[in-house]
Design a protein around this motif. Structure first.
Motif, short mmCIF file in Angstrom:
data_model
loop_
_atom_site.label_atom_id
_atom_site.label_comp_id
_atom_site.label_asym_id
_atom_site.label_seq_id
_atom_site.Cartn_x
_atom_site.Cartn_y
_atom_site.Cartn_z
N LYS A 266 9.09 -11.91 -28.13
CA LYS A 266 8.44 -12.97 -27.96
C LYS A 266 8.25 -13.97 -27.11
O LYS A 266 6.90 -14.26 -26.73
CB LYS A 266 8.79 -13.99 -29.51
CG LYS A 266 8.39 -13.42 -30.70
CD LYS A 266 8.88 -14.43 -31.66
CE LYS A 266 8.75 -13.85 -33.32
NZ LYS A 266 9.04 -14.83 -34.25
N ASN A 267 9.31 -14.24 -26.33
CA ASN A 267 9.16 -14.94 -25.05
C ASN A 267 8.38 -14.14 -24.20
O ASN A 267 7.76 -14.97 -23.20
CB ASN A 267 10.52 -15.37 -24.68
CG ASN A 267 11.19 -16.32 -25.56
OD1 ASN A 267 10.49 -17.25 -26.27
ND2 ASN A 267 12.55 -16.45 -25.77
N ARG A 268 8.79 -12.78 -23.89
CA ARG A 268 8.09 -12.01 -22.97
C ARG A 268 6.54 -12.03 -23.32
O ARG A 268 5.86 -12.03 -22.23
CB ARG A 268 8.56 -10.78 -22.87
CG ARG A 268 10.17 -10.50 -22.18
CD ARG A 268 10.44 -9.24 -21.94
NE ARG A 268 10.90 -8.29 -23.30
CZ ARG A 268 11.79 -8.46 -24.12
NH1 ARG A 268 12.90 -8.84 -23.59
NH2 ARG A 268 11.91 -7.63 -25.12
N THR A 269 6.44 -11.88 -24.63
CA THR A 269 4.76 -11.83 -24.82
C THR A 269 4.09 -12.96 -24.44
O THR A 269 3.04 -13.10 -23.98
CB THR A 269 4.68 -11.63 -26.23
OG1 THR A 269 5.31 -10.43 -26.68
CG2 THR A 269 3.14 -11.51 -26.58
N ALA A 270 4.77 -14.21 -24.81
CA ALA A 270 4.17 -15.72 -24.57
C ALA A 270 4.16 -15.78 -23.09
O ALA A 270 2.82 -16.28 -22.51
CB ALA A 270 5.10 -16.71 -25.02
N ILE A 271 5.16 -15.21 -22.17
CA ILE A 271 4.94 -15.32 -20.76
C ILE A 271 3.92 -14.61 -20.26
O ILE A 271 3.11 -14.96 -19.40
CB ILE A 271 6.46 -15.23 -19.97
CG1 ILE A 271 7.21 -16.17 -20.46
CG2 ILE A 271 6.20 -14.94 -18.61
CD1 ILE A 271 8.96 -15.84 -19.96
N ASN A 272 3.85 -13.16 -20.65
CA ASN A 272 2.63 -12.25 -20.14
C ASN A 272 1.40 -12.77 -20.64
O ASN A 272 0.49 -12.72 -19.70
CB ASN A 272 2.93 -10.81 -20.85
CG ASN A 272 4.41 -10.30 -20.41
OD1 ASN A 272 4.74 -10.66 -19.26
ND2 ASN A 272 4.80 -9.32 -21.25
#
Length: 313
Positions: A266-272
């Motif tokens: 989720k964090n990677r998706t939010a950062i992307n």
């Protein structure tokens, strides 16, 4: 003629044979000793199995897969496809049962890389955290995996090392003294809380340095996951083993790694997503600046005055 025919029919009707229960019981009681012997044998086998067979325990836990696990695409499809929610659950079950997650779990959990056993007259129970000693081995160097290494604790300072098979090793070592050869590289440490109980009392054990790849395959295969409700959002994870605390530790760590991986995703998706928005904003701002520069150059070239600036002036 009709009466004779009727009489013949009556004579040919079958007669029921009566069973003499008394004679039957007498025949059975005549061989009473066979029944006693059979009961004794069955009782003995049951006793031996219960006394010496290693018990197996089943450990289970529940996990709730929330709606947040669905992506925006899944949510859009769910309005048209009633099976999409089930597909999402099946994907999460596949992740939980994957070799990758099992391997990651075993690498992060303590006391799983080495298995400890006590040597009894018949049984060899696994000790897990109750082993009186610990093994530290060279993870970078070469150490043969899945090979039983026997030790006999002689006193609080010394033990005897025995490795059978082609190795033919039998020597006395001190706790804290490294053992290094072409096949093994490890050091044994006696736990402080058991030193006073082992003085003058030989105790034999053996340990195995596990191959994490094989162990991950084993735990992957024996993990059972079932959906408890109609939507399948409540999952039951269960496994079996000889040490219940060991199985519980594995399930707890597995769920913790699974949840952490989900949060990382989720964090990677939010950062992307944020990076994508920033890139789009930067592109739009650059386009606006270029358009503004072109407009300004056009005004200067055609001597067009800005009415708002003229009124202010």
């Amino acid at each position: 003629m009709q009466l004779n025919k009727m009489e013949n029919r009556v004579n040919y009707m079958p007669q029921e044979e009566s069973i003499d229960i008394r004679k039957f019981l007498i025949k059975i009681l005549h061989y009473w000793y066979w029944f006693v012997i059979s009961i004794f044998i069955c009782y003995t086998i049951a006793y031996i199995l219960n006394r010496y067979k290693e018990p197996t325990y089943s450990v289970s836990g529940t996990l709730i897969v929330s709606e947040e696990k669905k992506s925006s695409v899944d949510l859009l499809i769910s309005s048209f496809d009633r099976y999409s929610a089930r597909k999402v659950i099946e994907n999460e079950i596949a992740i939980l049962k994957s070799f990758t997650l099992a391997y990651q779990t075993l690498n992060e959990i303590d006391n799983f890389d080495v298995s400890y056993y006590s040597v009894g007259r018949v049984r060899k129970p696994m000790l897990y955290k109750s082993a009186p000693f610990s093994v530290v081995y060279d993870t970078i160097g070469h150490s043969i995996k899945n090979c039983p290494i026997y030790i006999t604790i002689l006193n609080k300072n010394e033990y005897r090392l025995e490795i059978d098979g082609n190795f033919n090793i039998n020597k006395k070592l001190k706790f804290g003294e490294p053992y290094i050869d072409n096949n093994f590289n490890f050091t044994l440490f006696l736990k402080k809380e058991v030193k006073d109980f082992l003085v003058g009392t030989p105790n034999k054990y053996f340990f195995i340095i596990n191959d994490i790849y094989s162990l991950a395959t084993y735990y992957e295969s024996k993990l059972v996951i079932t959906a408890n409700d109609k939507r399948g959002s409540v999952l039951t994870l269960s496994t079996v083993g000889h040490v219940p605390t060991m199985e519980a530790d594995y399930l707890n760590k597995l769920v913790a790694v699974y949840i952490r991986n989900g949060l990382d995703e989720k964090n990677r998706t939010a950062i992307n997503t944020i990076n994508f928005i920033d890139e789009q904003l930067s592109t739009v701002i650059d386009s606006l600046h270029r358009a503004e520069d072109k407009l300004q150059n056009f005004r200067l070239a055609n001597k067009i005055l800005d009415v708002s600036e003229e009124e202010i002036g």
